[in-house]
Write a protein that holds these residues in place. Structure first.
Motif, PDB file in Angstrom:
ATOM      1  N   SER A 162     -46.816  -9.667 -70.279  1.00  0.00           N
ATOM      2  CA  SER A 162     -47.062 -10.588 -69.167  1.00  0.00           C
ATOM      3  C   SER A 162     -45.783 -10.923 -68.419  1.00  0.00           C
ATOM      4  CB  SER A 162     -47.716 -11.870 -69.674  1.00  0.00           C
ATOM      5  OG  SER A 162     -48.983 -11.617 -70.234  1.00  0.00           O
ATOM      6  N   ASN A 168     -49.744 -12.373 -60.652  1.00  0.00           N
ATOM      7  CA  ASN A 168     -50.936 -12.219 -59.824  1.00  0.00           C
ATOM      8  C   ASN A 168     -50.938 -13.270 -58.722  1.00  0.00           C
ATOM      9  OD1 ASN A 168     -51.868 -10.156 -61.345  1.00  0.00           O
ATOM     10  ND2 ASN A 168     -53.410 -11.333 -62.462  1.00  0.00           N
ATOM     11  N   LEU A 241     -50.848 -15.280 -64.397  1.00  0.00           N
ATOM     12  CA  LEU A 241     -52.097 -15.596 -63.717  1.00  0.00           C
ATOM     13  C   LEU A 241     -51.957 -16.689 -62.661  1.00  0.00           C
ATOM     14  CD1 LEU A 241     -54.513 -15.618 -66.801  1.00  0.00           C
ATOM     15  CD2 LEU A 241     -54.128 -13.760 -65.175  1.00  0.00           C
ATOM     16  N   ASP A 245     -56.005 -19.136 -61.411  1.00  0.00           N
ATOM     17  CA  ASP A 245     -56.695 -18.070 -62.140  1.00  0.00           C
ATOM     18  C   ASP A 245     -56.781 -18.376 -63.627  1.00  0.00           C
ATOM     19  OD1 ASP A 245     -57.066 -16.712 -59.815  1.00  0.00           O
ATOM     20  OD2 ASP A 245     -55.420 -15.306 -60.115  1.00  0.00           O
ATOM     21  N   LEU A 246     -55.774 -19.017 -64.164  1.00  0.00           N
ATOM     22  CA  LEU A 246     -55.816 -19.407 -65.573  1.00  0.00           C
ATOM     23  C   LEU A 246     -56.950 -20.395 -65.812  1.00  0.00           C
ATOM     24  CD1 LEU A 246     -54.760 -19.566 -68.454  1.00  0.00           C
ATOM     25  CD2 LEU A 246     -52.997 -21.168 -67.664  1.00  0.00           C
ATOM     26  N   SER A 249     -60.392 -18.653 -65.839  1.00  0.00           N
ATOM     27  CA  SER A 249     -60.598 -17.547 -66.767  1.00  0.00           C
ATOM     28  C   SER A 249     -61.347 -17.993 -68.016  1.00  0.00           C
ATOM     29  CB  SER A 249     -59.246 -16.942 -67.171  1.00  0.00           C
ATOM     30  OG  SER A 249     -59.423 -15.939 -68.147  1.00  0.00           O
ATOM     31  N   PRO A 252     -58.311 -15.849 -70.900  1.00  0.00           N
ATOM     32  CA  PRO A 252     -57.058 -15.717 -70.156  1.00  0.00           C
ATOM     33  C   PRO A 252     -56.085 -14.701 -70.731  1.00  0.00           C
ATOM     34  CG  PRO A 252     -57.175 -17.834 -71.296  1.00  0.00           C
ATOM     35  CD  PRO A 252     -58.533 -17.228 -71.380  1.00  0.00           C
ATOM     36  N   ASP A 255     -57.277 -11.357 -69.618  1.00  0.00           N
ATOM     37  CA  ASP A 255     -57.083 -11.204 -68.177  1.00  0.00           C
ATOM     38  C   ASP A 255     -55.619 -10.974 -67.826  1.00  0.00           C
ATOM     39  OD1 ASP A 255     -59.761 -11.520 -67.798  1.00  0.00           O
ATOM     40  OD2 ASP A 255     -59.655 -13.631 -67.217  1.00  0.00           O
ATOM     41  N   ALA A 256     -54.726 -11.523 -68.626  1.00  0.00           N
ATOM     42  CA  ALA A 256     -53.298 -11.357 -68.349  1.00  0.00           C
ATOM     43  C   ALA A 256     -52.851  -9.920 -68.587  1.00  0.00           C
ATOM     44  CB  ALA A 256     -52.476 -12.310 -69.215  1.00  0.00           C
TER      45      ALA A 256
END
Length: 399
Positions: A162, A168, A241, A245-246, A249, A252, A255-256
């Motif tokens: 990350s 993002n 994120l 976005d965090l 999610s 998360p 997604d990261a």
């Protein structure tokens, strides 16, 4: 004194790893998103507040555990320092709140391991870990070591990847355009769910070797390691994120690092299983202590003659968790559990206040009450209702 004591088989490393398994597994995969919805970019501040309250609670609990090295944790401390009712209320809140957390962790295992059959997987996992616990606390501690090692390796990979990738762009409106102190405190209360696992060390006090030395060392070490891990993970998630976005999610960490989602899935499954293992250990020991005092059926106070574990209490906890898994929903469990456990630790701090050196217990008590009332209103209402039911049961039994 109880007729049959549990054998002391856990050393310092075992106690630390049991605490780590409970804390890291219980929070790192589930607590950051709801906390980000409340605090937005102030998530690190909420993490610091939660850790500060946890430190006060851990310090108070460690002092009390060294004085009263018996199974049951704050149930025993409240009973001995404040009176029977306060001990009972702490035990009631812990058993109810953490039994719900057991169901949540089991469902988390199912959701990550086999989403299409999450409930069935969750039930099988609960049965398997209950059987494992019946074989003895040392075998459970050995499995916990393996789980903690794998989960820490997965988290290190997520953090490293990350932080080496571009951030993002923010998606949608920023959470927290109206965030203030209230939002930070609400997030801290939700994140406290992630730190509450050190209670597993104190509730196992009767099974720890040299508890007067081991527990006061194990609790702060486990808490410090967990804080370091959470700080790195939270920093990485915000960097990758962003708060919006965090907050949105549902997974998360996956997604990261979407290309490593399968690794995260394995880590989350093991982390939740490790948390469930530690939770069953802790809840069953509090059930044992309450059964010894006849607040619960006395059959639950039985200790297995060969394995030295409260086998009837473990079976009862496992059966209740299986029933909950069949009907429970993950939504709202974090807030409810946080309220119940914050009440538990408020009583722990009040108990530690009677021992002298009162600054830390006072700060811990104020912190617990503040975070509890700042949780989402539905969590406060549900938690208060459960405590009220427990109070009525206590009053009826006394009468």
């Amino acid at each position: 004194m109880p007729a049959t004591l549990l054998p002391r088989r856990l050393g310092l490393a075992d106690a630390i790893l049991i605490g780590l398994g409970a804390m890291i597994g219980a929070g790192v995969f589930v607590a950051f998103a709801p906390a980000a919805r409340a605090a937005g970019e102030w998530l690190p501040a909420a993490l610091v507040v939660a850790a500060g309250v946890a430190y006060c609670n851990a310090t108070s609990s460690a002092r009390l555990a060294a004085r009263y090295p018996q199974a049951g944790g704050t149930y025993v401390y409240g009973r001995e320092r404040l009176g029977a009712f306060w001990g009972y209320l702490a035990g009631w809140g812990f058993v109810v709140g953490k039994t719900a957390s057991c169901a949540a962790m089991a469902l988390t295992v199912g959701a990550y391991a086999w989403p299409a059959h999450a409930r069935s997987v969750a039930m099988v996992v609960v049965v398997a870990l209950t059987v494992l616990n019946r074989w003895g606390v040392q075998k459970a501690a050995w499995v916990n070591r393996v789980i903690v090692a794998v989960v820490l390796a997965v988290l290190a990979l997520v953090v490293a990847v990350s932080l080496t990738r571009d951030r993002n762009p923010f998606g949608g409106a920023e959470p927290g355009s109206a965030i203030g102190v209230r939002g930070v405190l609400e997030a801290a209360g939700l994140l406290f769910f992630a730190f509450a696992g050190y209670a597993r060390i104190t509730t196992l006090g009767e099974e720890v070797r040299d508890p007067a030395r081991t527990i006061p060392r194990a609790v702060p070490i486990a808490l410090a390691i967990t804080l370091a891990v959470y700080t790195l993970v939270g920093w990485a998630l915000l960097a990758r994120l962003g708060p919006a976005d965090l907050a949105a999610s549902s997974a998360p960490l996956a997604d990261a690092v979407p290309d490593l989602a399968w690794v995260v899935r394995i880590g989350a499954t093991l982390a939740a299983a490790g948390a469930l293992l530690a939770l069953i250990l802790g809840v069953s020991r509090t059930v044992l202590a309450m059964a010894r005092d006849r607040h619960l059926p006395t059959v639950l106070a039985a200790v297995h003659p060969r394995h030295g574990v409260p086998h009837q209490a473990e079976l009862a906890v496992g059966a209740v968790v299986v029933a909950l898994v069949a009907v429970a929903d993950l939504r709202g469990v974090i807030g409810f559990s946080s309220f119940a456990v914050l009440t538990y630790y408020a009583i722990a701090n009040a108990s530690a206040w009677t021992l002298g050196r009162r600054v830390v217990p006072i700060l811990g008590l104020i912190g617990c009450v503040t975070l509890a009332v700042c949780l989402p209103i539905e969590s406060v209402a549900a938690g208060a209702a459960v405590l009220a039911v427990g109070t009525v049961v206590y009053a009826v039994r006394r009468r």
